[in-house]
Design a protein around this motif. Structure first.
Motif, short mmCIF file in Angstrom:
data_model
loop_
_atom_site.label_atom_id
_atom_site.label_comp_id
_atom_site.label_asym_id
_atom_site.label_seq_id
_atom_site.Cartn_x
_atom_site.Cartn_y
_atom_site.Cartn_z
N PHE A 396 53.95 111.46 6.72
CA PHE A 396 52.53 111.58 6.37
C PHE A 396 52.39 111.69 4.86
O PHE A 396 53.13 112.45 4.22
N GLY A 397 51.43 110.96 4.29
CA GLY A 397 51.07 111.14 2.90
C GLY A 397 49.79 111.94 2.79
O GLY A 397 48.84 111.70 3.55
N ILE A 398 49.76 112.91 1.88
CA ILE A 398 48.57 113.76 1.68
C ILE A 398 48.23 113.76 0.20
O ILE A 398 49.10 113.97 -0.65
N LEU A 399 46.95 113.54 -0.11
CA LEU A 399 46.50 113.58 -1.50
C LEU A 399 45.06 114.03 -1.57
O LEU A 399 44.34 114.04 -0.57
N ASN A 400 44.64 114.38 -2.78
CA ASN A 400 43.24 114.71 -3.07
C ASN A 400 42.62 113.55 -3.84
O ASN A 400 43.31 112.83 -4.57
N ALA A 401 41.30 113.40 -3.71
CA ALA A 401 40.59 112.37 -4.47
C ALA A 401 39.19 112.87 -4.81
O ALA A 401 38.57 113.58 -4.02
N LEU A 488 46.35 111.10 4.84
CA LEU A 488 45.24 112.06 4.87
C LEU A 488 44.77 112.28 3.45
O LEU A 488 45.56 112.70 2.59
N VAL A 489 43.47 112.01 3.21
CA VAL A 489 42.91 112.16 1.87
C VAL A 489 41.82 113.22 1.91
O VAL A 489 40.85 113.12 2.68
N VAL A 490 41.98 114.25 1.10
CA VAL A 490 41.02 115.34 1.01
C VAL A 490 40.19 115.12 -0.25
O VAL A 490 40.73 115.11 -1.36
N GLY A 491 38.88 114.92 -0.10
CA GLY A 491 38.12 114.68 -1.31
C GLY A 491 36.69 114.27 -1.09
O GLY A 491 36.13 114.42 0.00
N GLY A 492 36.11 113.71 -2.16
CA GLY A 492 34.70 113.39 -2.19
C GLY A 492 34.41 111.90 -2.09
O GLY A 492 35.15 111.15 -1.44
N TRP A 493 33.36 111.47 -2.78
CA TRP A 493 32.86 110.12 -2.64
C TRP A 493 33.96 109.08 -2.94
O TRP A 493 34.07 108.06 -2.25
N GLU A 494 34.77 109.33 -3.97
CA GLU A 494 35.83 108.40 -4.33
C GLU A 494 36.84 108.22 -3.20
O GLU A 494 37.38 107.13 -2.99
N CYS A 495 37.08 109.29 -2.48
CA CYS A 495 37.98 109.25 -1.33
C CYS A 495 37.44 108.30 -0.26
O CYS A 495 38.16 107.42 0.23
N TYR A 496 36.17 108.41 0.07
CA TYR A 496 35.55 107.61 1.12
C TYR A 496 35.48 106.13 0.70
O TYR A 496 35.78 105.24 1.51
N GLU A 497 35.07 105.88 -0.54
CA GLU A 497 34.98 104.50 -0.99
C GLU A 497 36.35 103.83 -1.00
O GLU A 497 36.49 102.65 -0.63
N THR A 498 37.37 104.57 -1.42
CA THR A 498 38.70 103.97 -1.49
C THR A 498 39.27 103.68 -0.11
O THR A 498 39.83 102.59 0.13
N ILE A 499 39.14 104.61 0.81
CA ILE A 499 39.66 104.38 2.16
C ILE A 499 38.92 103.22 2.81
O ILE A 499 39.53 102.38 3.51
N TYR A 500 37.61 103.12 2.57
CA TYR A 500 36.85 101.98 3.10
C TYR A 500 37.39 100.67 2.50
O TYR A 500 37.58 99.67 3.21
N LYS A 501 37.67 100.69 1.21
CA LYS A 501 38.17 99.49 0.54
C LYS A 501 39.56 99.10 1.07
O LYS A 501 39.83 97.92 1.34
N LEU A 502 40.45 100.09 1.24
CA LEU A 502 41.79 99.80 1.76
C LEU A 502 41.70 99.25 3.19
O LEU A 502 42.47 98.36 3.58
N HIS A 503 40.78 99.81 3.96
CA HIS A 503 40.61 99.35 5.34
C HIS A 503 40.19 97.88 5.38
O HIS A 503 40.69 97.10 6.21
N THR A 504 39.30 97.49 4.47
CA THR A 504 38.83 96.09 4.46
C THR A 504 39.90 95.13 3.94
O THR A 504 39.78 93.92 4.11
#
Length: 741
Positions: A396-401, A488-504
């Motif tokens: 598992f990778g864990i980071l903050n954003a 697992l990414v713990v964080g704010g708006w940047e976290c959500y935008e990045t995971i959405y981008k990686l998913h696409t």
């Protein structure tokens, strides 16, 4: 039909005091006055009702000014044996009819609320007896054919069925957690064990939640005693293992009503003797006692108590002879109305289950969230991972954003330990997505996150980077290089935008075909899918603490303070801090600011100061309006108020992001991290590769597909389209304005 002008409401506080009672009193008095009802404070609880005289006083708008931040109860509380007798209740009825009171708000525990219901049931016969004795006239009796009752639960134990939180419980949890944080540092210095006794005769809420929030090693609660015969040895073995693993301090939290599975009481001193004799090391007992009841209420206890007080008046004004007494509580951040005696009966049923050693039934009545936190604590409190390795080990990778938020470390610590406890491995990614791009990655072990529960900031580091272009490729490469199976990414708006981008980008980069999840952590509380983000409660408490000091300084002179708080384009912090501090005006980006608004505010301020007002408090969201800045507002108010009042500004800045996380943020972070780990493991075991984000909405943990995010947010303002707290604006405005009369 009775009109509001003919209605008189009485309010009393009974039983033990609880922080937030004054906030509720303020809301009740002002809400009644707004609705043109008369309101009386009944001093010293039921004793004041029985004795009458000066103990029952009509309240004005200004009588409850300045009490929002005060602990205890300004109208007093006392035990009253006389009210338990019919003779005492007859005197109470006389004193109420004497003043025209036939509606009551009772702020207290189950005993106080039960007494109120008995009084209501006897009302007609008591009034008839007073008429027969010539103490009141038939006409007076006819004006008061029934007694309306509403209950608010004032109890730091959080022991009443029918409400998620009782008045005072959150503040008591703050006091305990602060004590545990302090004891941890001194215990580590001496390699010492502390046994901490907290309140909770028949409810383990304070003990369990403080143990989770304080990173304790062991907890004993009334509802769920240790299920092993020699629990003492089991506890000692766990603490001994912690010492061998390098832990220098040990904390055992015990509720005052703790017992073993045979129903025998377990005292804090007994635990001390066991630990000292079997471990052979210095062990101390700290009994927190009434310090848990004291001090200024937390932000939550202020705004929650304000809302239930407001709704209590609304309920009473609409009550009829057929109305069943209601308990006004809160569930999932929404005010609820439930049958009073039904809640009291359920509360007493739980106590009965404990007394009869039916612990499974007691835990069932406490609810799923309570059981979930108990099980999570058991896993987190181990000295080392407790399970054997599964057939297939995942990494598992864990980071903050995003910006740092108090509670990030708590979430990471919980996630790391729960992953390791399931037999998998964890890689800590430093400095957010920048670290993932640059390969700033190392494996985390159980002891690496020791002490992170209470630590503010972000030990792993964080960044606001939203990767694009070549950075996307670098992330994919390092996910493959380090063989990361889930993220697992713990964080704010940047976290959500990045995971959405990686998913696409999954079709272009196979490395992104792994489970990824966002855990909301942002003081702005501007993330989709969750009503509260990790860090927002801590930031709100930071604001309230500073504003309390500002208000103290301001009353020495006729002064207006304009306080600027964070939130970007989300007004959560501004509105909720306004509600919790009694600010007269809150400026939100969601509403905007018009020149006419400022003219009206200025006129109201000027009139108030001319008539003896000494303080005016305005709270402005940092991006409420690009033209009407905090400096502009101060200059405008100062110029127009010259000679009448002066103006100061306070831009709170990054202190809102600092400090140790609040108990709520620690508990929420732990709960969400546990669900994230469970979800990711389930996905890995079933071969799914969804991107997702987690949150708590309507009291339930929800995990949503990351593809849902665009429809849920306003991308320009970076906030959810649905913001539950906006519905509280009306109450905030009504209760904070100058005396409407």
């Amino acid at each position: 039909m009775t009109t509001a002008q003919e209605i008189a409401i009485g309010v009393l506080t009974s039983g033990g005091d609880a922080q937030g009672m004054n906030a509720a009193l303020r809301a009740i008095v002002r809400s009644a006055i707004i609705r043109n009802a008369t309101v009386y404070a009944i001093y010293e609880g039921y004793k004041g009702m029985v004795q009458g005289g000066d103990l029952i006083r009509e309240m004005t708008w200004n009588d409850v000014g300045g009490i929002l931040q005060r602990g205890g109860t300004v109208i007093g509380t006392a035990r009253c044996a006389e009210f338990r007798t019919r003779e005492g209740r007859l005197e109470a009825a006389f004193h109420l009819v004497e003043r025209g009171i036939d509606r009551l708000v009772i702020i207290g525990g189950d005993g106080s609320l039960t007494g109120a219901n008995i009084f209501r049931q006897e009302w007609s016969s008591l009034v008839a007896e007073l008429v027969g004795a010539g103490r009141i006239t038939k006409e007076e009796a006819d004006k008061h054919p029934f007694l309306g009752i509403v209950g608010l639960v004032g109890s730091i134990d959080n022991d009443m069925y029918g409400t998620d939180m009782t008045i005072g419980a959150d503040t008591a949890l703050h006091r305990i957690t602060e004590a545990l944080d302090a004891l941890t540092s001194t215990a580590a210095s001496h390699q010492r064990t502390f046994v901490v006794e907290v309140m909770g005769r028949n409810c383990g809420y304070l003990a369990l939640m403080s143990a989770v929030a304080g990173g304790a090693d062991w907890v004993l609660i009334p509802e769920n005693p240790p299920d092993v015969d020699d629990w003492e040895q089991y506890m000692c073995d766990l603490i001994r293992a912690g010492r061998k693993a390098g832990r220098r301090e040990s904390i055992v939290v015990v509720a005052e009503g703790a017992r073993d599975k045979n129903g025998c009481s377990i005292s804090s001193d007994y635990i001390r003797k066991v630990l000292q004799e079997r471990l052979g090391e210095d062990t101390r007992v700290t009994i927190l006692g009434h310090v848990q009841r004291g001090g200024s209420p937390s932000a939550f206890d202020r705004w929650m108590s304000t809302l239930v007080g407001y709704m209590a008046v609304e309920e009473l004004l609409n009550s009829t002879p057929e109305s069943e007494p209601q308990l006004i509580g809160i569930r999932y951040n929404r005010i609820t109305h439930t049958p009073l005696m039904q809640d009291v009966e359920q509360t007493r049923a739980l106590t009965k289950h404990i007394a009869e050693k039916e612990y499974a039934k007691a835990m069932e009545l406490r609810g799923g969230s309570f059981r979930e936190m108990y099980n999570t604590f058991q896993a987190l409190a181990q000295a080392l991972p407790s399970v054997t390795h599964p057939e297939k080990v995942f990494r598992f990778g864990i980071l903050n954003a995003g910006a740092p938020a108090p509670g990030m470390n708590t979430a990471v610590r919980a996630a790391v330990r729960l992953v390791l406890d399931r037999g998998h491995s964890v890689l800590g990614i430093h400095n957010g997505f920048e670290g993932l791009i640059n390969g700033d990655i190392r494996e985390l072990e159980w002891g690496d996150v020791d002490g992170w529960t209470s630590t503010g900031g972000a030990e792993l580091g964080t960044s606001r980077l939203i990767p694009s272009g070549q950075a996307i490729y670098s992330i994919a490469r390092n996910l493959e290089t380090y063989n990361i199976n889930a993220l697992l990414v713990v964080g704010g708006w940047e976290c959500y935008e990045t995971i959405y981008k990686l998913h696409t980008e999954q079709s272009n980069f196979p490395a992104f075909n792994i489970p990824m999840i966002c855990l909301p952590a942002s003081i702005d509380n501007n993330l989709p899918g969750s009503e509260l983000s990790i860090g927002a409660d801590t930031a709100l408490n930071n604001i309230v603490e500073v504003v309390d000091k500002i208000k103290q300084s301001a009353v020495a002179a006729r002064r207006c303070f304009v306080v600027e708080v964070m939130g970007r384009y989300c007004g959560y912090l501004a509105l909720m801090s306004g509600l919790a501090t009694g600010a007269e005006r809150v400026y939100l980006h969601e509403e905007g600011i018009r020149l006419q608004d400022l003219q009206n505010d200025l006129q109201d301020m000027t009139e108030g100061f001319k008539h003896g007002k000494r303080l005016s408090l305005m709270i402005r969201n940092e991006n409420a309006n690009s033209l009407y800045t905090t400096s502009f507002l101060c200059s405008l108010f100062e110029e127009e108020g010259r000679g009448i009042f002066d103006v100061r500004q306070a831009i709170l800045g990054h202190l809102q992001e600092g400090g140790n996380p609040s108990p709520f943020d620690r508990i929420q972070a732990t709960r969400l991290a546990a669900r994230c780990v469970k979800h990711l493991i389930e996905q890995l075991e079933t071969g799914k590769v969804d991107g997702s984000f987690i949150g708590i909405k309507g009291g339930k943990v929800e995990i949503l597909d990351i593809e849902e995010m665009p429809r849920m947010v306003d991308p320009v303002s970076r906030r959810p389209k649905d913001q539950w707290w906006l519905n509280l604006r009306t109450v905030a405005r009504l209760l904070a304005r100058d005396n409407p009369k």
